[in-house]
Scaffold this active site. Sequence first.
Site, short mmCIF file in Angstrom:
data_model
loop_
_atom_site.label_atom_id
_atom_site.label_comp_id
_atom_site.label_asym_id
_atom_site.label_seq_id
_atom_site.Cartn_x
_atom_site.Cartn_y
_atom_site.Cartn_z
N TRP B 383 -90.46 -31.42 -35.04
CA TRP B 383 -90.56 -30.28 -34.14
C TRP B 383 -89.20 -29.83 -33.62
O TRP B 383 -89.10 -28.86 -32.90
CB TRP B 383 -91.45 -30.65 -32.94
CG TRP B 383 -90.85 -31.74 -32.09
CD1 TRP B 383 -90.17 -32.84 -32.53
CD2 TRP B 383 -90.84 -31.82 -30.68
NE1 TRP B 383 -89.76 -33.62 -31.47
CE2 TRP B 383 -90.17 -33.01 -30.32
CE3 TRP B 383 -91.34 -31.00 -29.67
CZ2 TRP B 383 -89.99 -33.40 -29.00
CZ3 TRP B 383 -91.16 -31.41 -28.36
CH2 TRP B 383 -90.48 -32.59 -28.04
N ASP B 384 -88.15 -30.56 -34.02
CA ASP B 384 -86.81 -30.26 -33.54
C ASP B 384 -86.47 -28.79 -33.78
O ASP B 384 -85.87 -28.13 -32.93
CB ASP B 384 -85.77 -31.12 -34.27
CG ASP B 384 -86.05 -32.59 -34.20
OD1 ASP B 384 -87.23 -32.96 -34.21
OD2 ASP B 384 -85.09 -33.37 -34.14
N GLU B 510 -92.30 -41.34 -27.08
CA GLU B 510 -92.93 -42.32 -27.96
C GLU B 510 -92.99 -43.72 -27.36
O GLU B 510 -93.38 -44.66 -28.04
CB GLU B 510 -92.21 -42.33 -29.31
CG GLU B 510 -92.39 -41.01 -30.05
CD GLU B 510 -91.50 -40.88 -31.27
OE1 GLU B 510 -90.49 -41.61 -31.35
OE2 GLU B 510 -91.80 -40.04 -32.15
N LYS B 622 -88.92 -43.06 -23.23
CA LYS B 622 -87.85 -42.79 -24.18
C LYS B 622 -87.23 -41.43 -23.82
O LYS B 622 -86.02 -41.25 -23.86
CB LYS B 622 -88.46 -42.75 -25.58
CG LYS B 622 -87.51 -42.84 -26.73
CD LYS B 622 -88.33 -42.93 -28.03
CE LYS B 622 -87.45 -42.89 -29.25
NZ LYS B 622 -88.21 -42.54 -30.47
N GLN B 623 -88.09 -40.50 -23.52
CA GLN B 623 -87.67 -39.20 -22.99
C GLN B 623 -88.79 -38.76 -22.06
O GLN B 623 -89.93 -39.20 -22.19
CB GLN B 623 -87.46 -38.19 -24.11
CG GLN B 623 -88.72 -37.89 -24.91
CD GLN B 623 -88.43 -37.06 -26.15
OE1 GLN B 623 -88.43 -37.58 -27.27
NE2 GLN B 623 -88.17 -35.80 -25.97
#
Lengths: 789, 789
Positions: B383-384, B510, B622-623
């Site tokens: 999706w970047d 994630e 993680k984010q």
Amino acid sequence: MHRPLELLDERRFPIDPWRLIDIDPAPIDLGRTETLFATANGYLGMRDNPPEGRVAHTHGTYVNGFHETWEIQHAESAHAFARVGQTLVNVPDAKVMKLYVDDEPIRVDTADLEKHERLLDFSKGTHERSLIWRTPAGKRISMTTTRLISLEHRHLALIRLELVMLEGRAPVVISSQLLNRQDGADEYESTTNRLAPGDDPRRGRQFERRVLEPIEQRHVTEFGDGGEIGLSHRTLSSKMRIAVACRHEVSGDVSPAITTTIQPDHAKVVFAFDLEVGQRIVIDKWVSYHTAREVPCGELLDRCHRTIDRACEGGVEALFASQESTLQKFWDTADLRVDGDPRSQQAIRWNLFQLVQATAAADEHGIPAKGVTSAGYDGHYFWDTEVYVIPFLARTNPGAARKLLRFRHGLLDAARRRAAEMSQVGALYPWRTINGEEASAYYAAGTAQYHINAAVAYAIEQYTRATGDLAFLHREGAEILVETARLWLDLGFISRDGAFHIHRVTGPDEYTTVVNDNLYTNVMARFNLRFAAQVLRRIVEDDDSALQWLRERTGVNLAEADDWDRCADLMYLPFDAALGIHPQDDSFLDLEPWDFAGTPSDQYPLLLHFHPLVIYRHQVLKQADVVLAMYLRGEHFDRETKRRNFDYYDPITTGDSSLSACVQSIAASEVGYRDLAYEYFLQALHLDLSDTHGNTVDGVHIANAGGVWAGLVHGFGGIRFTETGLAIAPDLPDHWEGLSIGFVHCGSRCRLEVNRSGWNITVFDGPGVLIELDTGAQHVDVGCTYSAT
Amino acid sequence: MHRPLELLDERRFPIDPWRLIDIDPAPIDLGRTETLFATANGYLGMRDNPPEGRVAHTHGTYVNGFHETWEIQHAESAHAFARVGQTLVNVPDAKVMKLYVDDEPIRVDTADLEKHERLLDFSKGTHERSLIWRTPAGKRISMTTTRLISLEHRHLALIRLELVMLEGRAPVVISSQLLNRQDGADEYESTTNRLAPGDDPRRGRQFERRVLEPIEQRHVTEFGDGGEIGLSHRTLSSKMRIAVACRHEVSGDVSPAITTTIQPDHAKVVFAFDLEVGQRIVIDKWVSYHTAREVPCGELLDRCHRTIDRACEGGVEALFASQESTLQKFWDTADLRVDGDPRSQQAIRWNLFQLVQATAAADEHGIPAKGVTSAGYDGHYFWDTEVYVIPFLARTNPGAARKLLRFRHGLLDAARRRAAEMSQVGALYPWRTINGEEASAYYAAGTAQYHINAAVAYAIEQYTRATGDLAFLHREGAEILVETARLWLDLGFISRDGAFHIHRVTGPDEYTTVVNDNLYTNVMARFNLRFAAQVLRRIVEDDDSALQWLRERTGVNLAEADDWDRCADLMYLPFDAALGIHPQDDSFLDLEPWDFAGTPSDQYPLLLHFHPLVIYRHQVLKQADVVLAMYLRGEHFDRETKRRNFDYYDPITTGDSSLSACVQSIAASEVGYRDLAYEYFLQALHLDLSDTHGNTVDGVHIANAGGVWAGLVHGFGGIRFTETGLAIAPDLPDHWEGLSIGFVHCGSRCRLEVNRSGWNITVFDGPGVLIELDTGAQHVDVGCTYSAT
């Protein structure tokens, strides 16, 4: 959920209280019946492949614990994923005794057979097969084989082959073999008919390479007819060693010409006769298997030789007698008799016999999910042993239960290492394993099933209640309890609500995974913590030498028991006040209902037809965790809650797990659904016989057989083994006239007889039994019969 | 979380506003600098390997979309698991131009070098390397190479090599090659220094077999010095074809003797000179790559020939000029200038240049996570592109954004098939792919990231806002929106609480997977549903021909828009009233806190040091999903809630994801944490330059480069592109004196200038811009400057 059940056709499988009989073996269900008629003793197992080889689904011979290892290749790996795959090995085949008449081989799928039948005899412990063959040249010959895997001498098997020339005269050849059929050893028939590749995780690994390398072959000419022949092999990766040897004794009307050939993967003794009409010959093939990790192959061949030597000395009849008397002892203790339902009676004994075949001589090994009837599930040990098999053994063969617990104790160091890999203290038993290392490649339905720790604790409790064996409980048992309790304490935490929570775990129901506060897990963890604390306190009070032993191994101190009890007391158990039920996990009731009406029957088991994410986001179960918790820790749930839970979960439980039906039966019985209990009992009873899960080809579901036992003992028999004795509240299916249950309790052999008017219990030996009734406790002495109507 | 950041050493990498310069290349960071100095145009990419070959971390040349397929072997498979692995292929290497002096090869790791430097020039679009070598025989020679991958002609590259004999006289040989280094073609140096096997899922697949089979080789003697040489290959499994050809033009003081050799995996032209002191020679190597799936290799070689032909006709200087002018246009439009922070300025331009190198000529392909600088993450599209790159392109190169959206549209049929496999209606975009099929082997951090569907919708919105391109929106855009909205409607359900819930999904973070009601997912799904409904309604009202087009493809009807809106209105968004924050998912706040104090810094990233279950059961990110949702759909959160959310999540966000820092920076800026915003901005800005994630060796983090752009534009620049125009609220880091941001808006080229006293915006061309200020909207015409102080 109701599943269709089609029972075995009586015309082909006639009803018989002590035997499973097939009077017309058909190629179409080759795989299933190879399993149903398999012979085994818990150490060694042989599928029911015909002696002439060839036509088979899987030519299978297995030795408990004898496995190959391989590196698990994860499509996308992560830290501490299982690394070492382990698969039970299909070992060299000693069943082969090929028949040639006029140089024509027999093949059952094409031969002109006047008669062809086989049977498994639960009282004699033998497999028999007989046929009459009209040969291509128009001659008639009868062949009967009797196969026995000794329950007393675990390394020993015997195959007796008898030929009678019924019509005509012909050269007859029997080629008796030891054959390593490894894929890669492709000179020979392959082990198995390869199935279409699929996504069925229940099937074992198919090796694409040779697994066994030949090490040493042997021909000892001075023993038997044709000499004793032996092969030995070593697994390529796990470096386990196996030897198999056999010796023949020929008797009858004619003497054979004999030729012996030995090759690395193939040894054979060929007997050639000229048979005239009416002439009869008998060949007894003595077989022995020995395995080990460290022992040289030559030494294993020596051991085979000695096993056979000793057996020959005793003779064939003595072996048959030993087999029968071993079983007689078992049936005397443990037979479950049903009056008024002969079909169920036969199936019950078949299931009990499977339990015997899976456990009799398992000794220092675990019980694989399929016993030694196949390499299904890779021959792995799961929690099946602890939750479904040890409770049976504790009440029928306590010594065997003890060995299985000692086996688990032997894996404790590996479980400690696994806990460390998982960043935890204590011990974490692997979800599936042979050698003690986690072999579950899919952690969500594997490692996340932390509840296996509590299953081991549960088995220790059941064994202790059955035996009062404090020597085990205070040492090996306590060491396991300490380390598993430590794991739970570390895994959970006290949350902002003041309760102890355990998150991201999977309960037995693999249709929801990696959830928070799975009820089953929390109930069982609480038990594990409390049991550990209780045992530790007793050791501190009463057993100094055990305390020292335990301290050396675990460094445990009494303060830990306080922590365990405290967290057990704070254990969070999800409960929905509106529905009055326990959600399976903290968010289970929030999930979308499954569209059962829109799911055709060919879409079951769901796991083969839907991506896991689809299953996971719906309220649909493979087996009902809450119901299982109510069964294993029934004392924590009142009857009304049990009924509400059952009412909620039963309709959404697919029973896609073979462990489901038996538990649903017991629970239904307890909450008063007698008909439903019987329906589920039949599901469990005929699960393999009717192949309701479509994978009996991959072996007998041993845990389910244990569940059949539990369904009779705990369900209809209504026996609960309590901390101090037992409670009895039978409730028979409507058309059953009686039920008789044998079991042992702290050294007393007991038999409960239930009929329509009441029940009585007889204690044959040992110290007596304490029975708890609603009206108060009652002690029953040896030789005494206590009756209630 | 604060992470240590060590900037590039200025003594080795001097500050320069338009170039990244390395005056002392060191073997120790070979892999990282191969990435930092890579040259690419979005179609073709070359790592910075020295022309003499040999010393390298990975000899890498990549063509966007050119991949090999392989069967994903799941350790334990299940229904609808991803089946087809896809990996960007390391293609034949045209960079090699080996130098021999007195038959001695140069190896930079051992050679006696008086000078050795390299640079990447962001305005010229070239890579230059120069060195002076004191040979073993004591002679001195200077070698300079200039490497250019054309941004205008995507199939074209040029390598200019210049030699000057500084001291002594010697036979000098240049062996210019085309070399297929496939593992398995082991006559040659391997492509890569194999690293120790590990669990790092970020690294791409290492093939153990040959990937490319040679098909046709070519030597066209009449062109260039030594003729034009060409190789062509086909991938063994995916059957994609590639051709590479090159031609040389030699000039200078001496004429060479020339030998040409062609082998299947290796073609070379060898130039031999006798160079005297002061003599100079130049070799221009014209290189062309062409790829296709269906086109025969011979035809591809023809295409290479024509590309080179046309380029040679134009000449080297024209190519350099074209490259510079292409970049000039980009910088004119999109340059981001910072006053008072030259170090950041250089790094900003390096990041923007990486975006150009990843996207300029990507054309009908997606943007791999690493552009074409490596096969990290297997060269997959995530999706970047949609969340981090298209927003940048929409405002700097809208035509390229449109191509990327058309690429996603081209994958729609595959996404429909994937939805069906997952038992769903509509379309489900794969989490990672090259060819459109799901290639994510770990569904919990793959397929479960349904939010990629909404990312595509988000990119369509951003593109539409930037361009007003209704022709795209009403056809391809609408078709995507309809199918993705259908997926959401089917995935979620209206629960007993009356709200629309989406269960068992994974958000961008994630470190928690397969959860219920992930806030990010629900916010984005709601947007997706509403946007689809809005666009469908507009088409129904205004655009009959588009409606017909859309109906033919989707059978959509207006009633669906009502369903979408209704479920969007009912969308459940977890909110904790006590804390005043949005939990990341429905049970996130129930998780155990992570022991940050007890986690040493070498245990990051956590995913490489802890089993997923350990990470999943803790409050550690993680984010930060919630923070990202606040950024992408900022209009749904008030400022106070944003601040509370940020305050809660920031301390538990490890930033183990490279997509984290840029978003934390923007959010910190918005809620008023200026210093923290700058700190996170530096994290993003230097993520690759300082290799803060330890895997720059595996390629440039392109999405992060997009995040650097967003950090300047949306963070410090404070620009929000709204539905009708834009809003501006800049807030510069304390020590910045000014910030200048160029962008396009609906055909207008704009530049925002911010300094300490205020800001102004200038519109250079197009229809003008609508600016929304707190005090009301303001229209700014072309050629006009609007100021605010």
